[in-house]
Scaffold this active site. Structure first.
Site, PDB file in Angstrom:
ATOM      1  N   LYS A 115       0.815  -1.217   0.000  1.00  0.00           N
ATOM      2  CA  LYS A 115       0.000   0.000   0.000  1.00  0.00           C
ATOM      3  C   LYS A 115       0.848   1.266   0.000  1.00  0.00           C
ATOM      4  O   LYS A 115       0.440   2.290  -0.542  1.00  0.00           O
ATOM      5  CB  LYS A 115      -0.983   0.000   1.177  1.00  0.00           C
ATOM      6  CG  LYS A 115      -2.037  -1.097   1.030  1.00  0.00           C
ATOM      7  CD  LYS A 115      -3.400  -0.741   1.583  1.00  0.00           C
ATOM      8  CE  LYS A 115      -4.386  -1.806   1.138  1.00  0.00           C
ATOM      9  NZ  LYS A 115      -5.695  -1.714   1.767  1.00  0.00           N
ATOM     10  N   LYS A 197      -3.941 -11.234  -6.535  1.00  0.00           N
ATOM     11  CA  LYS A 197      -5.249 -11.487  -5.925  1.00  0.00           C
ATOM     12  C   LYS A 197      -6.298 -10.563  -6.543  1.00  0.00           C
ATOM     13  O   LYS A 197      -5.999  -9.430  -6.916  1.00  0.00           O
ATOM     14  CB  LYS A 197      -5.201 -11.339  -4.403  1.00  0.00           C
ATOM     15  CG  LYS A 197      -5.284  -9.935  -3.868  1.00  0.00           C
ATOM     16  CD  LYS A 197      -5.650  -9.917  -2.369  1.00  0.00           C
ATOM     17  CE  LYS A 197      -5.838  -8.474  -1.919  1.00  0.00           C
ATOM     18  NZ  LYS A 197      -6.359  -8.292  -0.592  1.00  0.00           N
ATOM     19  N   LYS A 200     -10.477  -5.220  -4.835  1.00  0.00           N
ATOM     20  CA  LYS A 200     -11.460  -4.156  -5.030  1.00  0.00           C
ATOM     21  C   LYS A 200     -10.831  -2.970  -5.736  1.00  0.00           C
ATOM     22  O   LYS A 200     -11.505  -2.210  -6.398  1.00  0.00           O
ATOM     23  CB  LYS A 200     -11.890  -3.600  -3.680  1.00  0.00           C
ATOM     24  CG  LYS A 200     -12.567  -4.517  -2.758  1.00  0.00           C
ATOM     25  CD  LYS A 200     -12.838  -3.686  -1.497  1.00  0.00           C
ATOM     26  CE  LYS A 200     -13.022  -4.532  -0.285  1.00  0.00           C
ATOM     27  NZ  LYS A 200     -12.660  -3.830   0.933  1.00  0.00           N
TER      28      LYS A 200
HETATM   29  P1  ATP Z   1      -8.207  -3.822  -1.138  1.00  0.00           P
HETATM   30  O1  ATP Z   1      -7.934  -4.602  -2.362  1.00  0.00           O
HETATM   31  O2  ATP Z   1      -9.023  -2.594  -1.359  1.00  0.00           O
HETATM   32  O3  ATP Z   1      -7.032  -3.612  -0.265  1.00  0.00           O
HETATM   33  P2  ATP Z   1      -9.457  -6.221  -0.299  1.00  0.00           P
HETATM   34  O4  ATP Z   1     -10.169  -6.579  -1.532  1.00  0.00           O
HETATM   35  O5  ATP Z   1      -8.245  -6.982   0.109  1.00  0.00           O
HETATM   36  O6  ATP Z   1      -9.168  -4.676  -0.268  1.00  0.00           O
HETATM   37  P3  ATP Z   1     -10.423  -6.242   2.405  1.00  0.00           P
HETATM   38  O7  ATP Z   1     -11.487  -5.415   2.991  1.00  0.00           O
HETATM   39  O8  ATP Z   1      -9.038  -5.854   2.727  1.00  0.00           O
HETATM   40  O9  ATP Z   1     -10.544  -6.292   0.848  1.00  0.00           O
HETATM   41  O10 ATP Z   1     -10.651  -7.767   2.721  1.00  0.00           O
HETATM   42  C1  ATP Z   1     -11.845  -8.326   3.155  1.00  0.00           C
HETATM   43  C2  ATP Z   1     -11.739  -9.831   3.249  1.00  0.00           C
HETATM   44  O11 ATP Z   1     -11.710 -10.410   1.953  1.00  0.00           O
HETATM   45  C3  ATP Z   1     -10.496 -10.367   3.955  1.00  0.00           C
HETATM   46  O12 ATP Z   1     -10.856 -11.476   4.749  1.00  0.00           O
HETATM   47  C4  ATP Z   1      -9.606 -10.796   2.849  1.00  0.00           C
HETATM   48  O13 ATP Z   1      -8.710 -11.808   3.247  1.00  0.00           O
HETATM   49  C5  ATP Z   1     -10.617 -11.314   1.850  1.00  0.00           C
HETATM   50  N1  ATP Z   1     -10.131 -11.240   0.484  1.00  0.00           N
HETATM   51  C6  ATP Z   1      -9.794 -10.133  -0.198  1.00  0.00           C
HETATM   52  N2  ATP Z   1      -9.425 -10.426  -1.458  1.00  0.00           N
HETATM   53  C7  ATP Z   1      -9.515 -11.770  -1.575  1.00  0.00           C
HETATM   54  C8  ATP Z   1      -9.261 -12.689  -2.637  1.00  0.00           C
HETATM   55  N3  ATP Z   1      -8.843 -12.276  -3.823  1.00  0.00           N
HETATM   56  N4  ATP Z   1      -9.471 -14.005  -2.415  1.00  0.00           N
HETATM   57  C9  ATP Z   1      -9.906 -14.452  -1.228  1.00  0.00           C
HETATM   58  N5  ATP Z   1     -10.161 -13.631  -0.181  1.00  0.00           N
HETATM   59  C10 ATP Z   1      -9.972 -12.316  -0.339  1.00  0.00           C
END
Ligand code: ATP
Ligand code: LTN
Length: 333
Positions: A115, A197, A200
């Site tokens: 980040k 991964k 969002k």
């Molecule tokens: P950002 O990408 O904006 O940093 P994020 O998509 O990682 O955010 P978070 O709010 O940080 O979203 O994560 C919410 C939950 O979703 C956490 O438990 C995280 O481990 C899970 N998660 C996020 N992306 C994935 C993915 N690609 N596959 C499986 N689990 C995920």
């Protein structure tokens, strides 16, 4: 007498729209675990502001995330649903835990490094302190288990280290939590680059399926998903990352096993396979989207859920915070 349930804690940040990665990695499992555990599911708005947010959007996304939790099947009658900033104990415990955390440990966190690179103009203290606030979230509720995606493992490890460190310095105060990671789908990959991964906040939105994408968009994105030059639908994450990722998504959305899915698509081309995955996802998301919209039209109900949630969260968290304050020598009146 009914045996006391173990405690479960998890949260998602109200940033951008949620992807099916968030759903498969986190929320889907929350629903499966909600009867077995005493569950606290938070909306982590204090974590969200470690990256700059537009105030009106943050407010709207907070309520929209609550509606999504419920629309996905999280039951507010069984679980405590609340907004992190509504419970002041989180910030208070984080401050104390900061004094049990080393700067070097935080500098080494993968998410902090990622980040920082992404938001080089705003490497604020909150971004660095993110894992300590997360430790406070978890430890306040004497949490036994934390269901999250695999990307959060490092944060969970540091939470355990901090808890053990504090317990050793004083006397047992915090339950040391365990992570629960999904067997399939702990890390859903980006459709265009499955080594990354699904996120969002990915640069190219075509690699992520959002929970509010419509049917046509979903099918279009799956059609473009990266596969390989072979034609066999087989689960082999090392050599067939794209196809394996699609199989993980398909099984998560249909409840079928990987073997069943492989059999179903034996001899069928990648085109038909991708279409089937897209349709399965679209079929599952349509009723969730409709229910989320219905809930969002009833703000009084959602506010009621959050008010009850905040009260219970505060009641439980404050007990832990008081213990901590006593142990470290804060004067009590
Ligand atoms: P950002 O990408 O904006 O940093 P994020 O998509 O990682 O955010 P978070 O709010 O940080 O979203 O994560 C919410 C939950 O979703 C956490 O438990 C995280 O481990 C899970 N998660 C996020 N992306 C994935 C993915 N690609 N596959 C499986 N689990 C995920
Ligand atoms: N950092 C988490 C969200 C989060 C969380 C938590 C998850 C904040 N506090 C406590 C589990 C327990 C993420 O998924 N990015």
């Amino acid at each position: 007498m009914e045996e006391q349930k173990k405690t479960l804690y998890s949260a998602v940040q109200p940033t951008n729209g949620l992807t099916i990665g968030n759903y498969i990695g986190a929320i889907k499992n929350w629903v499966q675990l909600q009867s077995e555990y005493d569950c606290f599911y938070a909306i982590a708005d204090m974590h969200a502001i470690t990256v700059r947010q537009v105030p009106a959007q943050l407010r709207q996304k907070t309520l929209s995330l609550l509606a999504l939790y419920i629309a996905c099947g999280v039951d507010p009658e069984k679980c405590t649903l609340y907004v992190q900033s509504h419970n002041p104990c989180h910030a208070q415990l984080a401050w104390v835990l900061n004094t049990f955390t080393y700067v070097g440990e935080m500098e080494r966190m993968t998410q902090f490094k990622d980040k920082s690179a992404k938001h080089a103009d705003n490497i604020n203290m909150g971004l660095m302190d993110y894992p300590v606030l997360m430790a406070a979230d978890i430890l306040l509720y004497q949490t036994d288990v934390v269901p999250v995606g695999i990307d959060q493992r490092q944060h969970l490890e540091i939470t355990r280290d901090i808890a053990i460190r504090f317990n050793n310095a004083y006397s047992p105060t915090f339950t040391v939590p365990e992570g629960i990671y999904p067997k399939v789908g702990a890390k859903i990959g980006d459709l265009l680059d499955p080594s990354k991964k699904m996120s969002k906040s990915a640069e190219n939105a075509n690699g992520s399926i959002f929970m509010d994408d419509d049917r046509d968009t979903i099918i279009r994105k799956f059609k473009r998903a990266v596969t390989d030059s072979n034609t066999e639908v087989k689960y082999d994450p090392e050599n067939k990352a794209g196809v394996s990722n699609l199989l993980s998504i398909y099984t998560a959305f249909t409840g079928k096993s990987i073997e069943e899915a492989e059999r179903e698509f034996a001899g069928c081309g990648y085109g038909d396979f991708k279409l089937a995955v897209g349709e399965a996802v679209a079929d599952k998301l349509a009723p969730v989207q409709a229910e989320q919209a219905r809930l969002l039209a009833d703000k009084a109900y959602l506010d009621g859920v959050l008010k009850r949630g905040a009260e219970r969260a505060y009641y439980v968290a404050n007990k832990t915070l008081n213990k901590v304050h006593k142990k470290i020598g804060f004067y009590q009146i």
